[in-house]
Scaffold this active site. Structure first.
Site, PDB file in Angstrom:
ATOM      1  CG  ASP A   1      -1.725   1.253   1.407  1.00 52.37           C
ATOM      2  OD1 ASP A   1      -1.678   2.116   0.504  1.00 52.37           O
ATOM      3  OD2 ASP A   1      -2.423   1.373   2.426  1.00 52.37           O
TER       4      ASP A   1
ATOM      5  CE  LYS B   1      -1.753   6.762  -3.507  1.00 57.23           C
ATOM      6  NZ  LYS B   1      -2.286   5.901  -2.439  1.00 57.23           N
TER       7      LYS B   1
ATOM      8  CD  GLU C   1      -4.944   3.440  -2.508  1.00 56.62           C
ATOM      9  OE1 GLU C   1      -5.738   4.331  -2.163  1.00 56.62           O
ATOM     10  OE2 GLU C   1      -3.771   3.668  -2.833  1.00 56.62           O
TER      11      GLU C   1
ATOM     12  CG  ASP D   1      -9.639   4.154   0.657  1.00 59.12           C
ATOM     13  OD1 ASP D   1      -9.125   4.788   1.605  1.00 59.12           O
ATOM     14  OD2 ASP D   1      -8.972   3.459  -0.129  1.00 59.12           O
TER      15      ASP D   1
END
Lengths: 615, 205
Positions: free
Chosen positions: A9, A72, A170, A192
């Site tokens: 992850d 990211k 994800e 999420d």
């Protein structure tokens, strides 16, 4: 060669790695027992390779110009996509149209390389824990990541010496981990909300099949934005105490870190008093939960709107959803839970570990790919529509959002001018009607058409989206005997050749790297040991009061050894540091044992040593 | 890859030699799920068959194997087959293509009995003396009528397909007259759809 495939992850704020053993996924700990590796990179001008994780996060407060976080939010993006908040202190002025470059001191590094450094760290962490070399990984990305962001993430893996055998969304990964344990059936919504991205996916779980029905999201909405709102809230308080210098990068970092602390407190308390050190001076702040909630309400409403859209796309009613699973660190915020439970009209499920569940899911997917798990299948979808620019600047969609992947689509195009010899094919991704509002993935020129009247050539364009959600485009002219065939992979800021070249350079520098690597690792290790030693001393001092001073001398020795390590850490001799560390550990051992005995005799009897040390 | 072991399915993993058996040429979507080409289908059955195929033929089952790329391409086709057969619109269009029937592109307008009402509505919308809520009310009423017409068009389409299936569901020129009828109703419905959407946008304003 080992056939272990890791599940990774790669998060905005924290990254972690997991592995499946006998069908059960587990997260991997580092030497200090930590699972979460902060996605922070500290890279000094002299060092060949950077420091990643907890140590880098500490350095952020001391030396922000050489530190970067939330990479990211940059990956697979270009200059024009820069929409990160002002709190992110990264200097991105050197970015190009296709690639974001972060300046760290006197070097500029692409977001792909920075991500690859985090992946290298995770790879090494897993190799140390498992005692084998690892070459493959499944990496998760936000479901709403576009094609460039996915391809760039894959390239980061290649640079890190990891073949990314699969990109998994994800929320889908989270659903896998959730469903594995509970053998659940039915319709679930996965909400999420992470450090920098938001996804909402609706899934059908049915006898080992995990079928994504719809997904939606925002790849620039997460915890970072809440920190930003908090920074705005406390700014007047700081100003009234005389704070002015916000342009200083160290201050920006400190402010962002302070805001994050306030946010975390407000998840458990009604108000937070926090002091923040800026320009060497301490400032006091106070924020109530109500103030914070008011500030972030528009952001939460945005996630509700996205949730509504995903639900609509899935063709389901709210009432049909059996369970709403909360994933990502930001779902600890009470308002988030309240808003989503209000929307669905039912309690949300906060039973899964919001930090670990995605990595666990990635490990399960790795197990599926390795052929060991034949019970489960993941059926995912493409998050954003894919198309081609047509005459007049509109978009002809070939693959609509939420189409199951792998997906194939074909369409025939033609010329608009007599005798036209070439056709420009412009590949786009997005939901908007006009090409200029969508993301441009690739442009290619189909050359060498024989001259024909307008409308006669038949140019067949084929889109193939693989199981990673990555697109390949082929074009072919069919009327004439002559066939032109072009295969295009969309660009993401770096060509395959560039990635290869960087890999070669990486090998050249490998030896040099190794030495500086060992020095850095030793320093990081030393920080950890020093921390524990200091804690032991503290506990020992506390328990001393009232009892005979039976280990005063031992304490003195430990103190001396600590100082020795600190002096050596300033130098470059990692072997000397290692030796000093050993001495320190020897000296600290008897005290640790005594501390433990004392503790066991006291009311802390049921706690283990770790808990005592964490005090 | 193909093996010589007998099996009735279009795609399968041979239980005897483990080979991924692929169809030789383009596949017929109904055949993928082992059913006859019909307009009225049991989608639950299709879905069930799709799940069964997924368990064996999803490209994740072929990771690191030589036939991974062809598994990806074939599974993309299977996904496409499912999507095509999921809704009546897709099934109708696909049946037309199987019969090499090209639906006429003739422009379809408003049903005659709605035309005068539509012009009245246009006039009212431009009338400055009418209040916004009055205009919205008129639009909403007209929308309701469109919805009724849409349902009518759908059932007329279904009727045409029903008659086609009653005569044995031919996929050649025998189907043409019935397909023409169905196509007309589909065009009508599409026209009404876009009109309903325009009205909806207007109402939101």
């Amino acid at each position: 060669m080992s056939d272990i495939i890791l599940g990774i992850d790669l998060g905005t704020t924290n990254s972690l790695v997991a592995v499946c053993e006998n069908g059960r996924p587990r997260v991997i700990h580092d030497k200090n027992g930590e699972v979460l590796v902060p996605s922070v990179i500290y890279w000094t001008d002299e060092a060949l390779s950077p420091v990643i994780g907890r140590e880098a996060k500490r350095q952020r407060l001391r030396d922000a110009t050489h530190t970067v976080s939330s990479v990211k939010r940059f990956i697979g993006r270009g200059k024009s996509d820069l929409d990160v908040g002002t709190l992110n202190s990264a200097d991105t002025r050197k970015s190009t149209e296709k690639n974001i470059l972060v300046t760290l001191g006197n070097r500029s590094v692409s977001a792909i390389e920075l991500s690859s450094e985090i992946l290298k760290r995770l790879k090494k962490m897993a190799e140390e824990a498992l005692g084998i070399n690892i070459y493959k990984a499944v990496v998760t990305v936000p479901a709403y990541f576009n094609d460039s962001q996915r391809s760039a993430t894959k390239a980061a893996g290649t640079l890190a010496g990891l073949e990314i055998v699969r990109i998994v969304n994800e929320p889908t990964a989270a659903a896998l981990a959730y469903g594995l344990d509970r053998k659940k059936e039915g319709l679930i919504a996965v909400y999420d909300l992470g450090g920098g991205t938001f996804d909402m996916s609706i899934l059908k779980l049915h006898d080992g099949i995990f079928e994504v029905l719809a997904t939606n999201g925002d790849t620039a909405l997460g915890g970072d934005d809440f920190d930003q709102e908090l920074a705005h809230l406390i700014m007047p308080q700081l100003r009234s105490q005389g704070f002015t210098d916000l342009n200083n990068v160290d201050n920006k970092s400190a402010l962002s870190e302070g805001s994050e602390r306030i946010k975390m407190r407000l998840s458990i308390q009604d108000a937070a008093n926090e002091s923040i050190v800026l320009s060497g001076k301490s400032f006091e702040t106070r924020v109530t939960r109500a103030e914070f909630e008011k500030a972030i309400t528009p952001l939460i409403e945005k996630t509700v709107k996205i949730t509504r859209q995903a639900l609509e796309d899935s063709g389901l009613e709210k009432s049909e959803i059996n369970d709403v699973v909360m994933v990502g660190g930001s779902t600890r915020i009470p308002l988030v839970r309240r808003a989503i439970s209000d929307f669905f009209g039912k309690e949300v499920n906060t039973q899964v570990n919001p930090d670990e569940v995605v990595a666990l899911g990635a490990a399960i997917q790795a197990d599926i790919l390795s052929g060991r798990n034949t019970e489960l299948v993941l059926l995912d979808v493409v998050p954003l529509s894919l198309g081609i620019e047509t005459y007049g600047g509109t978009v002809g969609k070939l693959v609509h959002r939420n189409t199951k992947i792998p997906a194939v689509a074909q369409e025939t195009f033609t010329t608009h001018v007599d005798g036209q010899r070439n056709v420009l094919i412009h590949v786009l991704q997005g939901e908007r009607e006009l090409a200029l509002d969508c993301r441009s993935l690739a442009r290619f020129d189909l050359k060498g058409l024989p001259p024909m009247p307008a409308g006669l050539p038949k140019i067949q364009v084929t889109f193939l989206v693989d199981a990673n959600g990555i697109l390949t485009v082929k074009a072919k002219e069919e009327t004439t005997k002559m066939e032109a065939l072009v295969e295009v992979r969309p660009t993401y800021g770096m060509t395959d050749e560039q990635v290869e070249k960087m890999l070669e350079q990486g090998f050249e520098f490998a030896e040099q790297d190794l030495k500086s690597r060992q020095l850095i690792d030793t320093r990081v290790e030393a920080e950890g040991i020093l921390n524990s030693a200091e804690k032991i001393l503290k506990v020992a001092h506390e328990s001393e009061s009232g009892t005979p001073n039976e280990f005063t001398d031992d304490l003195k020795i430990v103190r001396t050894e600590i100082d020795t390590v600190r002096v050596l850490m300033a130098g470059n001799d990692y072997i000397a540091i290692k030796n000093a560390l050993e001495k320190l550990e020897m000296a600290a051992k008897p005290i640790a044992a005594k501390v433990m005995n004392t503790a066991l005799n006291s009311s802390l009897a049921r706690k283990n040593v770790d808990d005592i040390l964490k005090k | 890859m193909n093996c010589s072991h007998p099996n009735t399915k279009l795609f399968h993993l041979c239980t005897q030699c483990g080979a991924l058996v692929e169809p030789a040429g383009p596949v017929q979507y109904f055949e993928v799920f082992g059913i006859k080409p019909r307009f009225f289908v049991d989608f639950d059955k299709i879905q069930k068959e799709f799940y069964a195929i997924s368990r064996v033929l999803h490209p994740d089952r072929f990771h690191g194997k030589s036939n991974f790329d062809s598994a990806t391409q074939w599974f993309a086709v299977i996904n496409k087959a499912l999507l095509t057969l999921k809704f009546p619109e897709g099934r109708a269009e696909y049946l037309f293509s199987l019969a090499h029937f090209e639906p006429p592109k003739a422009k379809i307008g408003l049903p005659p009995d709605l035309a005068s009402e539509y012009f009245d509505l246009q006039e009212s919308l431009e009338d400055p003396s009418l209040s916004i809520s009055d205009k919205n009310k008129q639009m909403a009423e007209f929308s309701k009528k469109i919805e009724i017409k849409k349902l009518e068009a759908n059932s007329a389409r279904d009727q045409a397909f029903k008659e086609w299936e009653e005569v044995g569901a031919p996929l050649d020129k025998l189907a043409v007259p019935l397909f023409e009828r169905a196509a007309r109703e589909i065009n009508q419905r599409n026209y009404l759809d876009s009109m309903a959407n325009d009205l909806k946008k207007n109402l939101e304003k």
